[in-house]
Motif scaffolding. Structure first.
Motif, mmCIF file in Angstrom:
data_model
loop_
_atom_site.group_PDB
_atom_site.id
_atom_site.type_symbol
_atom_site.label_atom_id
_atom_site.label_comp_id
_atom_site.label_asym_id
_atom_site.label_seq_id
_atom_site.Cartn_x
_atom_site.Cartn_y
_atom_site.Cartn_z
ATOM 1 N N LEU A 17 0.829 -1.197 0.000
ATOM 2 C CA LEU A 17 0.000 0.000 0.000
ATOM 3 C C LEU A 17 0.868 1.254 0.000
ATOM 4 N N GLY A 18 0.284 2.347 -0.435
ATOM 5 C CA GLY A 18 1.023 3.598 -0.535
ATOM 6 C C GLY A 18 0.691 4.557 0.585
ATOM 7 N N ASN A 19 0.236 5.743 0.228
ATOM 8 C CA ASN A 19 -0.058 6.774 1.212
ATOM 9 C C ASN A 19 -1.200 6.355 2.132
ATOM 10 N N ALA A 20 -1.104 6.792 3.372
ATOM 11 C CA ALA A 20 -2.145 6.582 4.389
ATOM 12 C C ALA A 20 -2.403 5.110 4.663
ATOM 13 N N ARG A 21 -1.395 4.268 4.511
ATOM 14 C CA ARG A 21 -1.624 2.833 4.723
ATOM 15 C C ARG A 21 -1.879 2.509 6.192
ATOM 16 N N ASP A 22 -1.316 3.287 7.127
ATOM 17 C CA ASP A 22 -1.568 3.033 8.545
ATOM 18 C C ASP A 22 -3.029 3.270 8.887
ATOM 19 N N ALA A 23 -3.561 4.381 8.415
ATOM 20 C CA ALA A 23 -4.972 4.671 8.684
ATOM 21 C C ALA A 23 -5.886 3.694 7.958
ATOM 22 N N LEU A 24 -5.500 3.267 6.742
ATOM 23 C CA LEU A 24 -6.322 2.298 6.015
ATOM 24 C C LEU A 24 -6.390 0.968 6.751
ATOM 25 N N PHE A 25 -5.265 0.526 7.322
ATOM 26 C CA PHE A 25 -5.278 -0.742 8.048
ATOM 27 C C PHE A 25 -6.124 -0.633 9.313
ATOM 28 N N ASP A 26 -6.015 0.483 10.016
ATOM 29 C CA ASP A 26 -6.879 0.662 11.182
ATOM 30 C C ASP A 26 -8.348 0.701 10.777
ATOM 31 N N LEU A 27 -8.630 1.302 9.624
ATOM 32 C CA LEU A 27 -10.008 1.362 9.146
ATOM 33 C C LEU A 27 -10.531 -0.027 8.804
ATOM 34 N N MET A 28 -9.725 -0.852 8.124
ATOM 35 C CA MET A 28 -10.161 -2.207 7.794
ATOM 36 C C MET A 28 -10.372 -3.041 9.041
ATOM 37 N N ASP A 29 -9.477 -2.905 10.024
ATOM 38 C CA ASP A 29 -9.652 -3.652 11.274
ATOM 39 C C ASP A 29 -10.906 -3.204 12.006
ATOM 40 N N ALA A 30 -11.211 -1.912 11.956
ATOM 41 C CA ALA A 30 -12.415 -1.424 12.612
ATOM 42 C C ALA A 30 -13.668 -1.998 11.957
ATOM 43 N N VAL A 31 -13.657 -2.151 10.633
ATOM 44 C CA VAL A 31 -14.802 -2.739 9.945
ATOM 45 C C VAL A 31 -14.982 -4.193 10.365
ATOM 46 N N LEU A 32 -13.894 -4.936 10.458
ATOM 47 C CA LEU A 32 -13.985 -6.366 10.731
ATOM 48 C C LEU A 32 -14.424 -6.667 12.155
#
Length: 437
Positions: A17-32
């Motif tokens: 992943l590129g930019n903002a990958r840390d926030a994207l991973f936290d977002l995916m974990d929050a969905v799950l």
């Protein structure tokens, strides 16, 4: 250590992943781990989301998922010991009140008022012979300049380039036409398409007689008129434990009127005797195009596995919250939609070592569904952790300057697609109510 495949997948995904990958991973974990939310911003209040409430919007605005790298990572998970089974379809994200969202189109079912929104095309791998698991490989928006058939052909072409084995791709009756057949010419994939019962197919043309232009079509066969049928080249009857006595007939070397160079095998699946119901089932018409045709006894069963993608659409909208956000940016909607396949694949890789945790009113399951794995994902995440580091506070933002007035966002009109006169006349002849464009 358990969940080795899941951990390796998450590490590889995070690195790609590129930019903002840390926030994207936290977002995916929050969905799950979030079983129920009332709005999209509520995901920022999840215990696994370690950033500010505005970070999900900023991450979707700044990120650009590398689709080619993600596709290569997903295709690597598909075994090549047997022919992969792919299923394609399209679904709609209705946005009737989003006047500031660009590139909305009108669409609706026959007999219902059209609704403004955006269509998305999906190509998924059907991993099992039964069950509701469908693992998307491509999930992309259909722009106003594209059609579902052209987008589906493009997705199939991109996926087959990465596969080492020739797949079998299955599509519903919306793709059982000459347009899709012509657009998939040259793609290294076998096709199994459903066609409507009022279609006409044509046999091989007769030998050239030496005068005029050579004939392109031979015997005309109308699927809902038995008087026009020729003698099938093959007919088999099987006893299926779910459907009862089934007869499958095959006609060889037929084609659509506008695709005379692509010969097809026409199949008619008829349920003669049902075991569990007295309701009479209408015959199912299929066409097959490819190199080596599977046996008729099993080929028609492959089409029934297409319904797994319908289960995935419902799961994505209800549990993965695909259509919950109300973004006003097309880029944000596309980035958010691109996360849906990644969420589904994480659940799939976690299912082997996952222990069922049913709620008090739920019965235990031996073979876990995507919803059951998501129900237990909070414990899985606590065991394996996340590759994303903790956020680093950078102070308080100064905010907007005094007297600053942001420019209002523009409103966009809906894009109205117009059908050609020829297509409109064909619809009025074949159907009592013409479908909306």
């Amino acid at each position: 250590m358990i969940f080795n495949e899941l951990q390796q997948f998450r590490q590889t995904l995070y690195a790609s992943l590129g930019n903002a990958r840390d926030a994207l991973f936290d977002l995916m974990d929050a969905v799950l781990v979030s079983a129920c939310i009332v709005s999209f911003v509520r995901l920022s209040q999840s215990p696994v989301f370690r950033r500010q409430w505005s970070s999900p919007y900023e991450a979707l605005r700044d990120s650009r998922l590398p689709r080619s790298k993600v596709l290569k990572l997903l295709v690597q998970q598909i075994p090549t010991q047997q022919q992969p089974l792919l299923a394609g379809d399209a679904s709609r994200w209705n946005r009737p009140a989003a006047r500031r969202l660009k590139d909305r189109t009108l669409s609706g079912r026959t007999g219902h008022a059209p609704i403004a929104g955006q269509n998305y095309s999906t190509l998924a791998w059907i991993a099992e012979d039964r069950g509701s698991w469908a693992l998307p490989l491509r999930h992309e928006r259909i722009t106003s300049f594209e059609t579902p058939a052209s987008k589906a052909a493009f997705q199939l072409k991109q996926v087959t380039r990465q596969l080492a084995v020739r797949p079998l791709a299955i599509y519903d009756r919306g793709y059982g036409n000459a347009s899709f057949v012509n657009q998939t010419a040259g793609i290294e994939a076998d096709l199994l398409l459903r066609v409507t019962s009022n279609r006409c197919v044509y046999g091989a043309p007769p030998a050239y007689r030496g005068r005029g232009a050579p004939a392109k079509h031979g015997h005309k066969m109308k699927l809902n008129d038995p008087d026009t049928w020729s003698v099938p080249v093959e007919t088999v009857e099987v006893d299926d434990p779910n459907w009862g006595r089934v007869r499958v007939s095959r006609w060889s070397a037929y084609h659509f009127r506008k695709s005379p160079k692509r010969a097809m095998e026409v199949l008619r699946v008829e349920v003669l005797e049902t075991q569990s119901s007295t309701r009479r089932l209408a015959p199912l018409w299929l066409v097959w195009l490819g190199e080596q045709m599977p046996p008729l006894e099993t080929l028609w069963l492959h089409y029934l596995r297409r319904f797994a993608i319908e289960h995935w659409y419902r799961f994505a909208k209800q549990r993965l919250y695909w259509t919950h956000p109300q973004f006003s940016s097309v880029s944000a909607t596309e980035q958010w939609s691109s996360l849906m396949p990644l969420l589904s694949w994480q659940l799939w890789l976690a299912r082997k070592d996952c222990t069922d945790h049913p709620l008090p009113w739920q019965a235990p399951q031996e073979t876990l569904t995507p919803g059951r794995v998501a129900q237990a994902f909070a414990g899985i995440l606590a065991a394996i952790g996340t590759p994303a580091p903790a956020p680093k506070p950078r102070g308080k933002s100064p905010g907007r300057g005094k007297g600053h007035k942001p420019t209002p966002r523009p409103c966009y009109p809906m894009v109205k697609k117009r059908a050609s006169k020829r297509k409109t006349s064909e619809q009025s002849l074949n159907s009592p109510v013409a479908t909306a464009a």
